[in-house]
Structure formats: C-alpha cells, structure tokens
Scaffold this active site. Structure first.
Site, PDB file in Angstrom:
ATOM      1  N   CYS A 160      -4.541  -3.792   2.036  1.00 29.20           N
ATOM      2  CA  CYS A 160      -3.848  -3.228   0.879  1.00 29.20           C
ATOM      3  C   CYS A 160      -4.787  -2.839  -0.259  1.00 29.20           C
ATOM      4  O   CYS A 160      -4.341  -2.297  -1.267  1.00 29.20           O
ATOM      5  CB  CYS A 160      -2.797  -4.207   0.375  1.00 29.20           C
ATOM      6  SG  CYS A 160      -1.644  -4.698   1.669  1.00 29.20           S
ATOM      7  N   HIS A 300      -1.238  -5.717  -8.895  1.00 31.53           N
ATOM      8  CA  HIS A 300      -0.903  -5.584  -7.479  1.00 31.53           C
ATOM      9  C   HIS A 300       0.601  -5.756  -7.335  1.00 31.53           C
ATOM     10  O   HIS A 300       1.244  -4.991  -6.630  1.00 31.53           O
ATOM     11  CB  HIS A 300      -1.690  -6.610  -6.665  1.00 31.53           C
ATOM     12  CG  HIS A 300      -1.639  -6.375  -5.192  1.00 31.53           C
ATOM     13  ND1 HIS A 300      -1.907  -5.137  -4.627  1.00 31.53           N
ATOM     14  CD2 HIS A 300      -1.371  -7.208  -4.157  1.00 31.53           C
ATOM     15  CE1 HIS A 300      -1.798  -5.225  -3.308  1.00 31.53           C
ATOM     16  NE2 HIS A 300      -1.463  -6.476  -2.999  1.00 31.53           N
ATOM     17  N   GLU A 311      -1.433 -13.812  -9.291  1.00 37.21           N
ATOM     18  CA  GLU A 311      -1.980 -12.726 -10.102  1.00 37.21           C
ATOM     19  C   GLU A 311      -1.730 -12.984 -11.585  1.00 37.21           C
ATOM     20  O   GLU A 311      -2.601 -12.733 -12.427  1.00 37.21           O
ATOM     21  CB  GLU A 311      -1.389 -11.379  -9.697  1.00 37.21           C
ATOM     22  CG  GLU A 311      -2.034 -10.212 -10.445  1.00 37.21           C
ATOM     23  CD  GLU A 311      -1.627  -8.853  -9.914  1.00 37.21           C
ATOM     24  OE1 GLU A 311      -2.299  -7.857 -10.276  1.00 37.21           O
ATOM     25  OE2 GLU A 311      -0.648  -8.761  -9.141  1.00 37.21           O
ATOM     26  N   LYS A 332       5.146  -1.014  -7.573  1.00 41.83           N
ATOM     27  CA  LYS A 332       5.778  -1.373  -6.298  1.00 41.83           C
ATOM     28  C   LYS A 332       7.244  -1.744  -6.459  1.00 41.83           C
ATOM     29  O   LYS A 332       7.986  -1.785  -5.463  1.00 41.83           O
ATOM     30  CB  LYS A 332       5.008  -2.508  -5.628  1.00 41.83           C
ATOM     31  CG  LYS A 332       3.598  -2.119  -5.189  1.00 41.83           C
ATOM     32  CD  LYS A 332       2.874  -3.288  -4.534  1.00 41.83           C
ATOM     33  CE  LYS A 332       1.450  -2.945  -4.142  1.00 41.83           C
ATOM     34  NZ  LYS A 332       0.547  -2.783  -5.313  1.00 41.83           N
ATOM     35  N   HIS A 337       5.655  -1.205  -1.198  1.00 38.67           N
ATOM     36  CA  HIS A 337       4.220  -1.430  -1.036  1.00 38.67           C
ATOM     37  C   HIS A 337       3.660  -0.418  -0.040  1.00 38.67           C
ATOM     38  O   HIS A 337       3.947  -0.489   1.157  1.00 38.67           O
ATOM     39  CB  HIS A 337       3.985  -2.858  -0.558  1.00 38.67           C
ATOM     40  CG  HIS A 337       2.558  -3.300  -0.614  1.00 38.67           C
ATOM     41  ND1 HIS A 337       1.506  -2.434  -0.822  1.00 38.67           N
ATOM     42  CD2 HIS A 337       1.999  -4.535  -0.478  1.00 38.67           C
ATOM     43  CE1 HIS A 337       0.375  -3.110  -0.815  1.00 38.67           C
ATOM     44  NE2 HIS A 337       0.645  -4.390  -0.609  1.00 38.67           N
ATOM     45  N   PHE A 396      -4.874  -8.362   2.459  1.00 40.56           N
ATOM     46  CA  PHE A 396      -5.028  -9.407   3.460  1.00 40.56           C
ATOM     47  C   PHE A 396      -6.507  -9.528   3.826  1.00 40.56           C
ATOM     48  O   PHE A 396      -7.209  -8.529   3.989  1.00 40.56           O
ATOM     49  CB  PHE A 396      -4.246  -9.063   4.724  1.00 40.56           C
ATOM     50  CG  PHE A 396      -2.760  -9.308   4.621  1.00 40.56           C
ATOM     51  CD1 PHE A 396      -2.185  -9.876   3.507  1.00 40.56           C
ATOM     52  CD2 PHE A 396      -1.930  -8.967   5.682  1.00 40.56           C
ATOM     53  CE1 PHE A 396      -0.820 -10.101   3.433  1.00 40.56           C
ATOM     54  CE2 PHE A 396      -0.561  -9.185   5.623  1.00 40.56           C
ATOM     55  CZ  PHE A 396      -0.005  -9.753   4.505  1.00 40.56           C
TER      56      PHE A 396
END
Length: 408
Positions: A160, A300, A311, A332, A337, A396
C-alpha cells in the site's frame, strides 16, 4: 545545491471520479464511492462491497486490440497519465531527460486469474500476452512507450506504499539531476475474486455489506476494516527551473520525502508507532519543515482498528501538543483503499488542498474512538490556508512512506 521539485500535472481515475476535477468535487462534497461489487458474483463471499471505478471506457485511451493486450490496472494508469501530462503542458522535447516510475501493489491480478482458469483446461490456452499483461512494470513501460520517454523507467512494489515510494524515487531522480521530468504514481485494479477472498479471509476488510457507503469509517469507534478500491493517481514532477523556463503553472513543491520500515510483522503495524513516526520525522527534516509549519495531514487512515489507532499515536509522537490543532482527513473514507495507488491519489488531494485552500472531510466519523482524539475534519469540507501538507502511506511488510508538499 540540490534541485527543487515542482508538481506540474495531475491525473486521477478513482471510484468517485474519472478525472481530477470530478475526483476533487466528490471529495469536497463528501461522496462515497463504495457500493456492491459488480465485477464478479459475490454470493459465496463474506465481503460483497468495494469501491469500483464506474463507467470507465478504455477505448478512450486504447485501440480495441490494445485493450485486449493490457490489464485493467494499465488501462487506469494510462488514462491518468494522459490527463496528468496534458495538465502539465509538457512536450518531452528531450526524452532522455524524462523518466517514468509508476508502481502497483498487486498488478495484473485480473489477467492472472483469467489465464489460470485457462491453464486448468489446457496450457495451450494461456495467452502469449499473459506475462507482459500481468507484470507490474508493464505500467511504467506502457507509459514510456505512449510518450516516447527514454530516461529512467521502472516500477516500485511495496504493497500500500507503492505509489508513495514511486514518488519518493522520482523525487530523488530530479533532486540529484538525473532527470528533469518524471511521470510517477500508482495504479491498481485488484477487485477480483482472489484478492477479495484473500483480504477477507485475513479479516482485513469491512463486512458492513448492508450499508456500503458507511463501511469505510476511519477513526470511528465502529470501524471494522478497510474497503478495497481501485483506480490510478499520476503526478508529473518537474525540476523547478525547467518548469519556470517553459512557463508551467505548478500546483506545489514536493519539498521532502521520508521512508522507514517497522521491521515488526508482515501485515500488522508496529504498535509503538515508531516506524510511522520515523517516516514523518525524516520527511519533515528532508523538507526543512518544522512541525509547527504543517497545515494539513492526509493520513494513511484505512479504517482498520489497528492502523488508525497507531497512526494517531505516531502523529502525536511527531507533533506533540500541536497535533490537536492540525486538520487530518482520510481520503479512503470516500475512495476506499486503492492499495498501491492510494498514496498517489492522496498526493493529488494534497496538491489541490494547497491550490484551493480547502481540505476534504473524513466521512462516516459518527462515533469517535477515544484512542483517536485528533481533528479528523468530520462530516464537511473546511476552508484551510494550506501552506504545508504531509501524506502518509503504510504498507504490509512494515513499509512506510511520507511525502511533504508546500505552497510555492
């Protein structure tokens, strides 16, 4: 003295708009792009929702023969690149001084699934175009071919964070004088049976099938996972003097980048928040920007329980008491996403926030999580004089990237 890097062109194909203008208008109005998945039969799936690109016609960019020889993620990426290049007004008079770095987290999975079904019947049925359609670097190669660009050309894969890392690499090429112009960003088309089943079975996706538009709810106490999206974001980066000489109208300056790794877990973020904090600190230092100078954060913000909480913790670690006064809003919440394309469309949002003195909302934030107690711009867009914005992407594998843009 290193070169400065301007953002001179934007392109976007998203679940909430097939152009930058439509994308921005949808962001500001708080429009959700999440709905029931139509690309395949979801009867046997626990997750039936996604943020699909709607009404996209690849024939606007390709001939019928070309459409059949390129995966959907390439279709999206080319369309966004065409818009970005047109927006920039570039002619590529010196193709050796231009480059392309466009990433993807998953690449041609639609092609992979289709051709695997053929393989089960007979190896002879597999298309001779299978490999070039599937591999991730096909997007950068296709853009290079489309515009005759002969400088550095490759793709970045970091889940991502792929498009943000692509932009980081493009930034360095220009800073170090290895290119005058770089087309960069990311593209993704992973709303496929295999990808949805894989993400769903690891319990990463929201299962709010009965209320799709409410499913992506970053920082909300009732968030239960991210919503898979698709699309592409492309930006044109240009060395400042090169842009000035040709009379470009830049959106902003890409002033700095930061990267780090959690070195913690293959999917989960480090609960300490230190990896994300390091990425942000490094980016601010790279840009020569102090925490008190930051006007806006595009996080994010995935709508997963762990990511949003960690975060938030990382932002507090970097900004201290200032954190509560910085507007933070998750793209998002509306687009879902976009995986390897997420960072790029979010950089587009930051550039437009600088130009329009406006930040989009985080929608669906109705029941705030006590662990997420910052200003996430709930509900409605807000007028903000954005001088400096940062954009976070975390992938990831513990891959972290932060981009810093500022008003010129």
């Amino acid at each position: 003295m290193e070169n400065r890097v301007f953002v001179t062109g934007l392109g976007a194909v998203t679940p909430i708009g097939l152009s930058v203008k439509d994308y921005w208008n949808s962001l500001i109005s708080g429009t959700s792009g999440v709905s029931n998945i139509t690309k395949f039969d979801t009867t046997e799936f626990s997750v039936k929702i996604g943020a699909e690109v709607k009404n996209f016609d690849p024939l606007t960019c390709f001939s019928p023969k070309e459409v059949k020889r390129a995966d959907t993620f390439v279709h999206y990426g080319i369309a966004a690149a065409i818009e970005a290049v047109k927006d920039s007004g570039l002619q590529f008079d010196d193709p050796l001084r231009a480059g392309v770095i466009v990433g993807s987290g998953i690449g041609g999975i639609e092609t992979w699934e289709r051709e695997f079904r053929k393989l089960i019947e007979s190896p002879r049925r597999v298309s001779p175009f299978f490999i070039p359609m599937m591999i991730i670097n096909s997007i950068s190669g296709e853009i290079g071919i489309r515009f005759g660009i002969k400088g550095p050309n490759f793709s970045v894969v970091s889940a991502c964070a792929s498009s943000s890392h692509s932009i980081c690499d493009a930034y360095r090429l220009i800073k170090e004088g290895l290119a005058d112009v770089v087309i960069t960003g990311g593209s993704e088309a992973a709303i496929s049976p295999m990808a949805v089943a894989g993400f769903a079975n690891m319990r990463a996706l929201s299962t709010r099938n009965d209320a799709p538009t409410k499913a992506s709810r970053p920082f909300d106490k009732e968030r239960d996972g991210f919503v898979i999206g698709e699309g592409a974001g492309i930006v044109v980066l240009e060395e400042a003097n090169h842009a000035i000489k040709r009379g470009a109208n830049p959106y902003c300056e890409l002033a700095g980048v930061g990267m780090s790794c959690d070195a913690y877990h293959i999917t989960a973020p480090d609960s300490s928040g230190e990896g994300a904090a390091t990425s942000m600190r490094t980016a601010l230092q790279s840009a020569g920007v102090k925490p008190e100078d930051v006007s806006y954060i595009n996080p994010h913000g995935t709508s997963t329980p762990l990511n949003d909480m960690i975060e938030t913790k990382a932002i507090k670690m970097v900004f201290g008491d200032l954190a509560k006064n910085i507007p933070i809003s998750s793209t998002k919440s509306m687009t879902g996403h976009l995986l390897g394309a997420a960072g790029a469309i979010e950089l587009v949002a930051c550039a437009l926030s600088i130009r329009n003195s406006m930040v989009h909302p985080t929608i669906n934030l109705e029941n705030p999580d006590p662990e997420c107690d910052l200003d996430y711009v709930p509900g409605n867009a807000r007028s903000v004089n954005v001088n400096v914005a940062i954009s976070n992407s975390f992938g990831f594998g513990g891959h972290n990237a932060t981009l810093v843009v500022k008003k010129i």
